[in-house]
Design a protein around this motif. Structure first.
Motif, PDB file in Angstrom:
ATOM      1  N   GLN A 258      -2.398 -14.078   8.232  1.00 44.93           N
ATOM      2  CA  GLN A 258      -1.008 -13.746   8.424  1.00 44.93           C
ATOM      3  C   GLN A 258      -0.804 -12.615   7.733  1.00 44.93           C
ATOM      4  OE1 GLN A 258       0.966 -15.185  10.865  1.00 44.93           O
ATOM      5  NE2 GLN A 258      -0.862 -16.442  11.300  1.00 44.93           N
ATOM      6  N   GLY A 259       0.400 -11.869   7.921  1.00 44.22           N
ATOM      7  CA  GLY A 259       0.796 -10.811   7.156  1.00 44.22           C
ATOM      8  C   GLY A 259       0.263  -9.251   7.482  1.00 44.22           C
ATOM      9  N   VAL A 260       0.889  -8.229   6.822  1.00 46.37           N
ATOM     10  CA  VAL A 260       0.319  -7.022   6.985  1.00 46.37           C
ATOM     11  C   VAL A 260       0.341  -6.368   5.705  1.00 46.37           C
ATOM     12  CG1 VAL A 260       1.656  -6.806   9.326  1.00 46.37           C
ATOM     13  CG2 VAL A 260       2.815  -6.253   7.179  1.00 46.37           C
ATOM     14  N   LEU A 261      -0.206  -5.288   5.686  1.00 45.15           N
ATOM     15  CA  LEU A 261      -0.390  -4.442   4.216  1.00 45.15           C
ATOM     16  C   LEU A 261       0.117  -3.136   4.759  1.00 45.15           C
ATOM     17  CD1 LEU A 261      -1.218  -4.379   1.429  1.00 45.15           C
ATOM     18  CD2 LEU A 261      -3.595  -3.840   1.821  1.00 45.15           C
ATOM     19  N   HIS A 267      -5.552  -8.035  10.658  1.00 45.02           N
ATOM     20  CA  HIS A 267      -6.994  -7.981  11.493  1.00 45.02           C
ATOM     21  C   HIS A 267      -7.536  -6.420  11.999  1.00 45.02           C
ATOM     22  CE1 HIS A 267      -3.769  -7.390  14.563  1.00 45.02           C
ATOM     23  NE2 HIS A 267      -4.815  -6.977  15.487  1.00 45.02           N
ATOM     24  N   LEU A 268      -6.562  -5.639  11.937  1.00 36.68           N
ATOM     25  CA  LEU A 268      -6.826  -4.084  12.046  1.00 36.68           C
ATOM     26  C   LEU A 268      -7.464  -3.612  11.022  1.00 36.68           C
ATOM     27  CD1 LEU A 268      -3.776  -2.795  14.216  1.00 36.68           C
ATOM     28  CD2 LEU A 268      -5.948  -3.399  15.191  1.00 36.68           C
ATOM     29  N   ILE A 269      -7.125  -3.858   9.808  1.00 34.79           N
ATOM     30  CA  ILE A 269      -7.634  -3.377   8.502  1.00 34.79           C
ATOM     31  C   ILE A 269      -9.266  -3.976   8.711  1.00 34.79           C
ATOM     32  CG2 ILE A 269      -7.508  -3.344   6.021  1.00 34.79           C
ATOM     33  CD1 ILE A 269      -4.610  -3.984   6.204  1.00 34.79           C
ATOM     34  N   GLU A 270      -9.280  -5.190   8.911  1.00 34.70           N
ATOM     35  CA  GLU A 270     -10.695  -5.841   8.737  1.00 34.70           C
ATOM     36  C   GLU A 270     -11.597  -5.133   9.636  1.00 34.70           C
ATOM     37  OE1 GLU A 270     -10.031  -9.894   9.051  1.00 34.70           O
ATOM     38  OE2 GLU A 270      -9.820 -10.338   7.041  1.00 34.70           O
ATOM     39  N   GLN A 271     -11.089  -4.840  10.999  1.00 33.10           N
ATOM     40  CA  GLN A 271     -11.981  -4.440  12.058  1.00 33.10           C
ATOM     41  C   GLN A 271     -12.359  -2.873  11.693  1.00 33.10           C
ATOM     42  OE1 GLN A 271      -9.571  -4.450  15.621  1.00 33.10           O
ATOM     43  NE2 GLN A 271      -9.453  -6.756  15.928  1.00 33.10           N
ATOM     44  N   GLN A 272     -11.382  -1.997  11.021  1.00 32.87           N
ATOM     45  CA  GLN A 272     -11.648  -0.608  10.852  1.00 32.87           C
ATOM     46  C   GLN A 272     -11.989  -0.043   9.463  1.00 32.87           C
ATOM     47  OE1 GLN A 272      -8.891   1.786  12.941  1.00 32.87           O
ATOM     48  NE2 GLN A 272      -8.002   0.100  14.294  1.00 32.87           N
ATOM     49  N   GLU A 277     -14.953  -0.273   1.442  1.00 35.16           N
ATOM     50  CA  GLU A 277     -13.698   0.259   1.126  1.00 35.16           C
ATOM     51  C   GLU A 277     -12.639  -1.190   1.063  1.00 35.16           C
ATOM     52  OE1 GLU A 277     -11.157   3.594   3.759  1.00 35.16           O
ATOM     53  OE2 GLU A 277     -11.858   1.703   4.886  1.00 35.16           O
ATOM     54  N   SER A 278     -11.663  -0.859  -0.171  1.00 31.78           N
ATOM     55  CA  SER A 278     -10.811  -1.885  -0.463  1.00 31.78           C
ATOM     56  C   SER A 278      -9.804  -2.039   0.874  1.00 31.78           C
ATOM     57  CB  SER A 278     -10.146  -1.523  -1.641  1.00 31.78           C
ATOM     58  OG  SER A 278      -9.224  -0.692  -1.852  1.00 31.78           O
ATOM     59  N   TYR A 279      -9.078  -3.265   0.628  1.00 31.92           N
ATOM     60  CA  TYR A 279      -8.012  -3.441   1.752  1.00 31.92           C
ATOM     61  C   TYR A 279      -6.935  -2.361   1.612  1.00 31.92           C
ATOM     62  CZ  TYR A 279      -8.805  -7.770   3.993  1.00 31.92           C
ATOM     63  OH  TYR A 279      -9.265  -8.962   4.952  1.00 31.92           O
ATOM     64  N   GLU A 280      -6.456  -1.960   0.455  1.00 33.93           N
ATOM     65  CA  GLU A 280      -5.515  -1.003   0.256  1.00 33.93           C
ATOM     66  C   GLU A 280      -5.933   0.216   0.672  1.00 33.93           C
ATOM     67  OE1 GLU A 280      -6.543  -3.214  -1.941  1.00 33.93           O
ATOM     68  OE2 GLU A 280      -4.735  -4.087  -2.951  1.00 33.93           O
ATOM     69  N   ASP A 281      -7.217   0.686   0.343  1.00 36.62           N
ATOM     70  CA  ASP A 281      -7.599   1.989   0.708  1.00 36.62           C
ATOM     71  C   ASP A 281      -7.858   2.137   2.125  1.00 36.62           C
ATOM     72  OD1 ASP A 281      -7.860   2.918  -1.889  1.00 36.62           O
ATOM     73  OD2 ASP A 281      -9.819   2.591  -1.906  1.00 36.62           O
ATOM     74  N   ALA A 282      -8.392   1.128   2.895  1.00 37.61           N
ATOM     75  CA  ALA A 282      -8.226   1.062   4.348  1.00 37.61           C
ATOM     76  C   ALA A 282      -7.070   1.008   4.957  1.00 37.61           C
ATOM     77  CB  ALA A 282      -9.045  -0.128   4.731  1.00 37.61           C
ATOM     78  N   ALA A 283      -5.856   0.359   4.419  1.00 39.62           N
ATOM     79  CA  ALA A 283      -4.683   0.358   5.053  1.00 39.62           C
ATOM     80  C   ALA A 283      -4.174   1.742   4.811  1.00 39.62           C
ATOM     81  CB  ALA A 283      -3.874  -0.609   4.342  1.00 39.62           C
ATOM     82  N   LEU A 284      -4.198   2.282   3.827  1.00 39.50           N
ATOM     83  CA  LEU A 284      -3.541   3.656   3.492  1.00 39.50           C
ATOM     84  C   LEU A 284      -4.151   4.814   4.256  1.00 39.50           C
ATOM     85  CD1 LEU A 284      -3.190   4.012  -0.337  1.00 39.50           C
ATOM     86  CD2 LEU A 284      -1.236   3.686   1.243  1.00 39.50           C
ATOM     87  N   ARG A 285      -5.377   4.775   4.793  1.00 43.59           N
ATOM     88  CA  ARG A 285      -6.248   5.671   5.696  1.00 43.59           C
ATOM     89  C   ARG A 285      -5.735   5.479   6.983  1.00 43.59           C
ATOM     90  NH1 ARG A 285     -10.319   4.844   8.763  1.00 43.59           N
ATOM     91  NH2 ARG A 285     -11.182   2.865   7.342  1.00 43.59           N
TER      92      ARG A 285
END
Length: 297
Positions: A258-261, A267-272, A277-285
């Motif tokens: 659940q949730g978003v960052l 799930h999109l962060i995990e896929q891409q 790459e950390s969760y934060e870095d991937a989400a910001l990118r």
């Protein structure tokens, strides 16, 4: 009051959040303080009396000016004449959209010697404040207490409604109608300069949110505004405008599915995400990529 004024929650149905109306900041404060007093754990009638004093406003805004007393009296008198246009039935019930035109309050009493306003909500307004299920928006009264722009308060509510997504797209026509601007600021440059930009600046300065915004075109005409937003890193009102402040983490690898960052689904962060790459870095990118796409559009 037993509970600190600024921490009191404000609940509104989403239909009321998206309604078309215009209130000054002083009128907004009266309404929001009274709305924060509405009980949802027991039946409410239009006979219930709610009150707000000049001392309440002073405690909320931090202003000790004697002008607060005069402003309270004038705002209270104007409130009786204010209308709100609500589309849809309470909480979206029914299959056909309807438009309800009603007043906010049925009666107002100003007690000059006490510096206090007492009011009763209209019968038509109560369902949008009390009969709340899933389709409602909640935020703390203190989030908007120091805003001096009525448009900032309205925009903040509209963003809170989409808090989990981190993004809201609205047509310029719809936003003008929601703010009841009528013929004011017909030129898009004036609308941005006098309405949108000041509202965003005040949200960034006074609320727990950071906000960035862009415009989107349909053909050659600017037709939409796109707002990206999230909670500030410390989740506190810092008093410093910083539209690039990182929001607090709302999802992490050990928080389930659940949730978003930063407004990006987990799930999109995990896929891409790229290797290492950390969760934060991937989400910001991904967020930056989305923003660039909006600007190019």
């Amino acid at each position: 009051m037993p509970q600190q004024q600024g921490s009191l929650p404000v609940y509104k149905s989403n239909a009321l959040i998206e309604a078309s109306y215009r209130l000054t900041p002083a009128e907004q404060r009266i309404m929001l303080v009274c709305i924060s007093q509405v009980r949802r754990d027991q039946p409410i009638t239009d006979e219930v009396l709610y009150s707000v004093s000049a001392n309440d406003i002073i405690a909320l805004t931090g202003s000790a000016s004697h002008a607060v007393y005069d402003e309270l009296a004038k705002a209270a008198l104007r409130l009786k004449r204010r209308e709100v246009w609500i589309t849809e039935r309470p909480n979206g019930e029914g299959t056909h959209k309807e438009t309800l035109v009603t007043g906010w309050v049925q009666s107002i009493r100003y007690r000059k010697a006490e510096g206090k306003v007492e009011l009763r909500f209209t019968k038509d307004m109560l369902p949008y404040l009390t009969q709340l299920t899933e389709q409602f928006t909640r935020y703390a009264l203190g989030d908007v207490a120091k805003m001096t722009s009525a448009h900032a308060i309205r925009l903040y509510e509209l963003l809170c409604q989409w808090r989990d997504s981190g993004e809201r797209v609205v047509t310029i026509e719809w936003l003008r109608k929601a703010f009841q601007l009528s013929d004011k600021y017909p030129a898009i440059k004036d609308f941005k300069r006098w309405v949108v930009q000041p509202a965003v600046e005040q949200i960034n300065e006074h609320s727990p949110f950071w906000v960035e915004w862009h415009q989107r075109k349909t053909g050659r005409r600017v037709s939409h505004f796109v707002f990206f937003f999230g909670e500030k890193a410390d989740n506190k009102v810092s008093g410093v405008t910083d539209t690039r402040r990182k929001p607090k983490r709302t999802a992490s690898p050990d928080q389930g599915n659940q949730g978003v960052l930063f407004g990006i689904p987990r799930h999109l962060i995990e896929q891409q995400a790229r290797p290492g790459e950390s969760y934060e870095d991937a989400a910001l990118r991904l967020l930056k990529k989305k923003r660039n796409h909006v600007v190019e559009a």
